[in-house]
Design a protein around this motif. Structure first.
Motif, PDB file in Angstrom:
ATOM      1  N   LYS A 172       6.182  -2.486   3.005  1.00 59.46           N
ATOM      2  CA  LYS A 172       6.829  -1.760   4.360  1.00 59.46           C
ATOM      3  C   LYS A 172       6.636  -0.638   4.274  1.00 59.46           C
ATOM      4  O   LYS A 172       7.076   0.518   3.619  1.00 59.46           O
ATOM      5  N   SER A 173       6.286  -0.137   5.951  1.00 59.07           N
ATOM      6  CA  SER A 173       6.273   1.304   6.488  1.00 59.07           C
ATOM      7  C   SER A 173       6.895   1.849   8.088  1.00 59.07           C
ATOM      8  O   SER A 173       7.042   0.737   8.334  1.00 59.07           O
ATOM      9  N   LYS A 174       6.748   3.052   7.835  1.00 57.62           N
ATOM     10  CA  LYS A 174       6.908   3.121   9.063  1.00 57.62           C
ATOM     11  C   LYS A 174       7.016   4.896   9.466  1.00 57.62           C
ATOM     12  O   LYS A 174       6.584   5.477   8.691  1.00 57.62           O
ATOM     13  N   LEU A 175       6.742   5.125  10.399  1.00 55.85           N
ATOM     14  CA  LEU A 175       6.450   6.380  10.776  1.00 55.85           C
ATOM     15  C   LEU A 175       8.081   7.127  11.740  1.00 55.85           C
ATOM     16  O   LEU A 175       8.909   6.502  11.894  1.00 55.85           O
ATOM     17  N   ALA A 176       8.239   8.574  10.862  1.00 56.64           N
ATOM     18  CA  ALA A 176       9.558   9.023  11.704  1.00 56.64           C
ATOM     19  C   ALA A 176       9.248  10.462  12.027  1.00 56.64           C
ATOM     20  O   ALA A 176       8.336  10.939  10.944  1.00 56.64           O
ATOM     21  N   ILE A 177       9.822  10.781  12.583  1.00 57.01           N
ATOM     22  CA  ILE A 177      10.081  12.172  13.568  1.00 57.01           C
ATOM     23  C   ILE A 177      10.277  12.919  12.539  1.00 57.01           C
ATOM     24  O   ILE A 177      11.646  12.617  11.508  1.00 57.01           O
ATOM     25  N   ASP A 207       8.988   0.515  -1.155  1.00 55.93           N
ATOM     26  CA  ASP A 207       8.200  -0.498  -2.266  1.00 55.93           C
ATOM     27  C   ASP A 207       8.517  -2.848  -2.281  1.00 55.93           C
ATOM     28  O   ASP A 207       9.828  -2.383  -1.395  1.00 55.93           O
ATOM     29  N   PRO A 208       8.042  -3.084  -2.674  1.00 55.40           N
ATOM     30  CA  PRO A 208       8.863  -4.734  -3.864  1.00 55.40           C
ATOM     31  C   PRO A 208       9.601  -4.584  -4.246  1.00 55.40           C
ATOM     32  O   PRO A 208      10.618  -5.080  -3.533  1.00 55.40           O
ATOM     33  N   ARG A 209      10.432  -3.567  -4.640  1.00 56.82           N
ATOM     34  CA  ARG A 209      11.252  -4.173  -5.518  1.00 56.82           C
ATOM     35  C   ARG A 209      12.749  -2.819  -4.613  1.00 56.82           C
ATOM     36  O   ARG A 209      14.030  -2.708  -5.270  1.00 56.82           O
ATOM     37  N   GLY A 210      12.546  -2.239  -3.387  1.00 56.47           N
ATOM     38  CA  GLY A 210      13.010  -1.853  -2.413  1.00 56.47           C
ATOM     39  C   GLY A 210      13.477  -0.637  -2.075  1.00 56.47           C
ATOM     40  O   GLY A 210      13.853   0.396  -1.691  1.00 56.47           O
ATOM     41  N   GLU A 211      12.303   0.704  -3.367  1.00 57.96           N
ATOM     42  CA  GLU A 211      12.255   2.166  -3.326  1.00 57.96           C
ATOM     43  C   GLU A 211      12.003   2.759  -2.115  1.00 57.96           C
ATOM     44  O   GLU A 211      10.583   2.050  -2.483  1.00 57.96           O
ATOM     45  N   LEU A 212      12.250   3.949  -1.447  1.00 55.18           N
ATOM     46  CA  LEU A 212      11.755   4.056  -0.511  1.00 55.18           C
ATOM     47  C   LEU A 212      11.401   5.786  -1.124  1.00 55.18           C
ATOM     48  O   LEU A 212      11.199   6.055  -1.894  1.00 55.18           O
ATOM     49  N   GLN A 213       9.827   5.519  -0.124  1.00 61.80           N
ATOM     50  CA  GLN A 213       9.354   6.922  -0.288  1.00 61.80           C
ATOM     51  C   GLN A 213       8.638   7.867   0.750  1.00 61.80           C
ATOM     52  O   GLN A 213       8.903   6.541   1.686  1.00 61.80           O
TER      53      GLN A 213
END
Length: 327
Positions: A125-130, A147-153
């Motif tokens: 999943k993804s999004k943009l952020a200021i 990622d599918p494991r829930g880790e955010l980058q």
């Protein structure tokens, strides 16, 4: 001078509802249209517009379109159905996922994302952020992925990748608007737009997408006032208390995270203050922020007005006034 506080945005909700009803009926008469079509997301803006239209025209002359796609928020369709049901509206479902797949909306976006995260694909999943903008520094955007494991980058987006991601996701608003006009044409109805004053003024819409409409009945109302109307009109509590989101990216994303310098309630007050000549120092005191940040918020309001003015313009013509179109 009137003390700057949320009280400056208070209004007579019943008088406002009657004013909007008169506007809707007069607008349809001028356009020779029989009713209205609107996209109903379950958010407060579209729900208030649906309720105002039902009250002004009668529910039998209002068609609500639910247009989810595979990345829509889980509550969107459920709340849209609830609002339509309680208002007695004709409600049509149009899943736009196949159209977006045919236009390669997801594929074009994912290709740009993979320039930063090569493994991005199914299950991500993804999004943009200021980033930095709210602190008064130069705006830039970060790309946030999960990622599918829930880790955010999170990584800073180069300009070209940012533009390609936004261009791809804009298909969502434009496909929805095409459907609204299809159904409006078939019924000899008008398309009702749902932007509030903050979104309209600051250019938070897609040209020929959610920015397109035949009438925009709440574009003069601050978001705070839209919420007040929602309560006055008796809309479901969940609608009245829901926080605004973009409902565009697969990760949940608040509007202030993507576009505005502050959350919507403080942006409303800042916009009012800017338009009424209130000093940045007084705004800072009212919002409990530093004067430097208040100056930045004013500068950001002005910059967005300049940068998005063309979104309000009709197509430019040689025979137009030499000074250009008036937004």
């Amino acid at each position: 001078m009137q003390q700057l506080s949320p009280r400056v945005l208070e209004m007579d909700c019943e008088a406002q509802a009657l004013r909007i009803a008169d506007f809707m009926r007069a607008s349809l008469a001028r356009m020779h249209r029989r009713g209205v079509v609107l996209g109903l997301s379950g958010g407060v803006d579209s729900s208030v517009c649906a309720a105002l239209a039902a009250r002004a025209l009668g529910p039998q002359r209002v068609v609500a379109l639910l247009m989810p796609e595979r990345e829509s928020g889980e509550a969107s369709t459920r709340l849209g159905e609830q609002v339509a049901r309680e208002l007695g509206l004709r409600c049509l479902h149009e899943d736009i996922t196949p159209a977006l797949e045919g236009l390669q909306c997801y594929a074009r976006r994912d290709q740009a994302i993979r320039e930063l995260f090569p493994d991005y694909g199914a299950g991500w999943k993804s999004k943009l952020a200021i980033a930095e903008g709210a602190a008064g520094r130069v705006h830039f955007f970060d790309l946030v992925v999960q990622d599918p494991r829930g880790e955010l980058q999170r990584r800073r987006l180069p300009l070209q990748a940012y533009l390609r991601i936004v261009a791809a996701t804009n298909f969502k608003q434009r496909v929805r608007k095409n459907l609204e006009y299809h159904h409006a044409d078939a019924l000899n109805y008008a398309v009702l737009g749902t932007p509030n004053r903050l979104e309209f003024d600051q250019g938070f819409f897609v040209k020929n997408g959610d920015g397109a409409a035949d009438l925009k009945p709440i574009a003069h109302l601050y978001k705070t006032q839209v919420y007040a109307l929602a309560r006055h009109l008796g809309l479901p509590r969940e609608v009245c208390e829901a926080q605004p989101t973009t409902d565009t990216y697969s990760l949940a994303q608040g509007q202030d995270e993507f576009y505005f310098a502050l959350d919507w309630s403080r942006m409303d007050l800042a916009l009012w203050a800017r338009d009424h000549g209130v000093a940045a120092e007084q705004l800072a005191e009212a919002l409990a922020i530093e004067p430097a940040q208040a100056h930045h918020v004013y500068a950001d309001i002005d910059a967005k007005r300049r940068g998005t003015a063309y979104l309000h313009w009709p197509a430019l013509r040689i025979e137009a006034d030499e000074h250009g179109p008036t937004p």
